[in-house]
Scaffold this active site. Structure first.
Site, PDB file in Angstrom:
ATOM      1  N   THR A 117      -8.355   1.960   1.294  1.00 26.62           N
ATOM      2  CA  THR A 117      -8.088   0.937   2.316  1.00 26.62           C
ATOM      3  C   THR A 117      -8.060   1.507   3.741  1.00 26.62           C
ATOM      4  O   THR A 117      -7.982   0.755   4.697  1.00 26.62           O
ATOM      5  CB  THR A 117      -6.789   0.186   1.988  1.00 26.62           C
ATOM      6  OG1 THR A 117      -5.758   1.128   1.707  1.00 26.62           O
ATOM      7  CG2 THR A 117      -6.992  -0.712   0.794  1.00 26.62           C
ATOM      8  N   HIS A 118      -8.155   2.824   3.880  1.00 26.51           N
ATOM      9  CA  HIS A 118      -8.267   3.417   5.219  1.00 26.51           C
ATOM     10  C   HIS A 118      -9.692   3.346   5.773  1.00 26.51           C
ATOM     11  O   HIS A 118      -9.900   3.401   6.976  1.00 26.51           O
ATOM     12  CB  HIS A 118      -7.909   4.915   5.179  1.00 26.51           C
ATOM     13  CG  HIS A 118      -6.454   5.206   5.081  1.00 26.51           C
ATOM     14  ND1 HIS A 118      -5.702   4.857   3.993  1.00 26.51           N
ATOM     15  CD2 HIS A 118      -5.612   5.819   5.949  1.00 26.51           C
ATOM     16  CE1 HIS A 118      -4.456   5.254   4.191  1.00 26.51           C
ATOM     17  NE2 HIS A 118      -4.375   5.845   5.363  1.00 26.51           N
TER      18      HIS A 118
ATOM     19  N   CYS B 201      -4.302  -1.180  -2.114  1.00 24.08           N
ATOM     20  CA  CYS B 201      -4.468   0.269  -2.269  1.00 24.08           C
ATOM     21  C   CYS B 201      -5.306   0.493  -3.518  1.00 24.08           C
ATOM     22  O   CYS B 201      -4.973  -0.020  -4.591  1.00 24.08           O
ATOM     23  CB  CYS B 201      -3.087   0.905  -2.431  1.00 24.08           C
ATOM     24  SG  CYS B 201      -3.118   2.651  -2.829  1.00 24.08           S
TER      25      CYS B 201
ATOM     26  N   THR C 217      -5.756   3.318  -5.104  1.00 19.77           N
ATOM     27  CA  THR C 217      -5.104   4.243  -6.030  1.00 19.77           C
ATOM     28  C   THR C 217      -4.100   3.478  -6.897  1.00 19.77           C
ATOM     29  O   THR C 217      -4.069   3.633  -8.127  1.00 19.77           O
ATOM     30  CB  THR C 217      -4.407   5.368  -5.243  1.00 19.77           C
ATOM     31  OG1 THR C 217      -5.327   5.864  -4.260  1.00 19.77           O
ATOM     32  CG2 THR C 217      -3.977   6.495  -6.143  1.00 19.77           C
TER      33      THR C 217
ATOM     34  N   GLU D  82      -5.744   8.709   9.579  1.00 21.44           N
ATOM     35  CA  GLU D  82      -4.349   8.472   9.963  1.00 21.44           C
ATOM     36  C   GLU D  82      -3.946   9.277  11.194  1.00 21.44           C
ATOM     37  O   GLU D  82      -3.130   8.855  11.995  1.00 21.44           O
ATOM     38  CB  GLU D  82      -3.440   8.816   8.792  1.00 21.44           C
ATOM     39  CG  GLU D  82      -2.299   7.858   8.710  1.00 21.44           C
ATOM     40  CD  GLU D  82      -1.917   7.592   7.278  1.00 21.44           C
ATOM     41  OE1 GLU D  82      -0.995   8.237   6.825  1.00 21.44           O
ATOM     42  OE2 GLU D  82      -2.565   6.767   6.612  1.00 21.44           O
TER      43      GLU D  82
ATOM     44  N   ASP E 101       0.869  -1.183   0.000  1.00 21.93           N
ATOM     45  CA  ASP E 101       0.000   0.000   0.000  1.00 21.93           C
ATOM     46  C   ASP E 101       0.904   1.231   0.000  1.00 21.93           C
ATOM     47  O   ASP E 101       2.113   1.133   0.229  1.00 21.93           O
ATOM     48  CB  ASP E 101      -0.888  -0.007   1.256  1.00 21.93           C
ATOM     49  CG  ASP E 101      -1.772   1.227   1.369  1.00 21.93           C
ATOM     50  OD1 ASP E 101      -2.326   1.661   0.340  1.00 21.93           O
ATOM     51  OD2 ASP E 101      -1.898   1.785   2.469  1.00 21.93           O
ATOM     52  N   SER E 102       0.284   2.385  -0.206  1.00 19.99           N
ATOM     53  CA  SER E 102       1.027   3.651  -0.126  1.00 19.99           C
ATOM     54  C   SER E 102       1.540   3.890   1.303  1.00 19.99           C
ATOM     55  O   SER E 102       2.477   4.643   1.507  1.00 19.99           O
ATOM     56  CB  SER E 102       0.108   4.797  -0.518  1.00 19.99           C
ATOM     57  OG  SER E 102      -1.029   4.794   0.328  1.00 19.99           O
TER      58      SER E 102
HETATM   59  N1  DGL Z   1      -4.488   3.519   0.605  1.00 26.92           N
HETATM   60  C1  DGL Z   1      -4.846   4.489  -0.401  1.00 26.92           C
HETATM   61  C2  DGL Z   1      -6.010   3.951  -1.240  1.00 26.92           C
HETATM   62  O1  DGL Z   1      -6.587   2.926  -0.948  1.00 26.92           O
HETATM   63  C3  DGL Z   1      -5.254   5.803   0.228  1.00 26.92           C
HETATM   64  C4  DGL Z   1      -4.154   6.619   0.844  1.00 26.92           C
HETATM   65  C5  DGL Z   1      -3.314   7.390  -0.139  1.00 26.92           C
HETATM   66  O2  DGL Z   1      -3.772   8.361  -0.733  1.00 26.92           O
HETATM   67  O3  DGL Z   1      -2.156   7.015  -0.281  1.00 26.92           O
HETATM   68  O4  DGL Z   1      -6.369   4.561  -2.219  1.00 26.92           O
END
Ligand code: DGL
Length: 268
Positions: free
Chosen positions: A188-189, A74, A76, A155, A11-12
């Site tokens: 995913t948050h 993620c 994105t 977060e 993930d990011s």
């Molecule tokens: N985890 C990223 C998603 O699911 C969101 C957080 C980010 O912007 O990096 O898109």
């Protein structure tokens, strides 16, 4: 490829730990190797090219760790980098994104007429959900709304309080989300604010927690490929590209327990 090899997840940042946690629940015998690109988060504000570049480097790292499957935890990165990763990995290792399992499930469900999607600016701008639903079930109406304040808010630990309630209510009152039957939490948050979102809709809208759907899909794929681990469980490993004690503290929110993070530089 051996069934004892780990599941790679990235993930990011640490939000993808919600997916890791759901996978651990369904597949308690599997070793997880997680990479959170904390040096480059949020991906939601980055260009598709940047997200592709970071995702390819991380996939290579997980490949070097002999992962038997890679999960893009993620939305994105799933929206922008999935096809590049499929191309890069070829038949070396299967790759799973967080979008297709959800679209496939809802497209088949038959009871929905209108589906709402909330996610980062970059995911929503890609229009990936509407495009995929159009192919899977053209009768479904899809309406998407960017909700960029939600991931940083979560977060920072702002949920289940008055601030999160105000922000969530303001977003969900958007005309774009009127008369929806289901709402996809396309970041995913967001499982961390699922209860607050449910409270807003008072049971009138089906809230789709993508982490659980993706975890079930990973289980089914591994079972199909005869790659479910029947050996003993090895210790999970969690890597980040930038370490701060505050990231480590937040892991408890997303994974259900505090975990030790290892700093790993993969960019040179
Ligand atoms: N985890 C990223 C998603 O699911 C969101 C957080 C980010 O912007 O990096 O898109």
């Amino acid at each position: 490829m051996s069934s004892t090899f780990p599941i790679g997840i990235f993930d990011s940042g640490i939000g993808g730990l919600t997916v890791a946690s759901a996978i651990r629940k369904i597949l308690p015998n599997e070793q997880l190797i997680y990479f959170g690109d904390t040096a480059h988060m949020p991906y939601g504000d980055k260009s598709p090219e940047a997200v592709k570049f970071y995702s390819l480097k991380i996939a290579k790292f997980l490949l070097d760790k002999q992962c038997k499957v890679i999960v893009i935890a993620c939305n994105t990165a799933s929206a922008h980098a999935f096809h590049e990763l499929v191309h890069f990995l070829g038949d070396q290792v299967p790759i799973i994104n967080v979008i297709d399992p959800v679209v496939d499930l809802l497209a088949k469900n038959g009871s929905d007429k209108k589906i709402g999607v909330i996610g980062t600016k970059s995911t929503i701008r890609s229009d990936i959900y509407a495009r995929k639903f159009k192919l899977a079930n053209p009768d479904l109406e899809v309406s998407s709304l960017a909700t960029p304040l939600l991931a940083p808010m979560i977060e920072e630990g702002f949920f289940n309080n008055n601030i999160s309630k105000t922000v969530i209510n303001s977003y969900l009152s958007s005309s774009k989300l009127k008369k929806i039957d289901s709402l996809i939490l396309a970041c995913t948050h967001y499982p961390l604010i699922q209860d607050e979102i449910s409270a807003f809709y008072k049971g009138t809208v089906n809230i789709i927690n993508t982490a659980e759907i993706v975890a079930q899909y990973v289980h089914d794929r591994l079972s199909e490929l005869k790659l479910l681990n029947e050996g003993s469980l090895k210790k999970h490993q969690f890597y980040v590209s930038d370490y701060t004690p505050s990231f480590e503290k937040s892991t408890r929110l997303f994974f259900g327990e505090k975990i030790g993070l290892r700093l790993e530089s993969i960019w040179e």
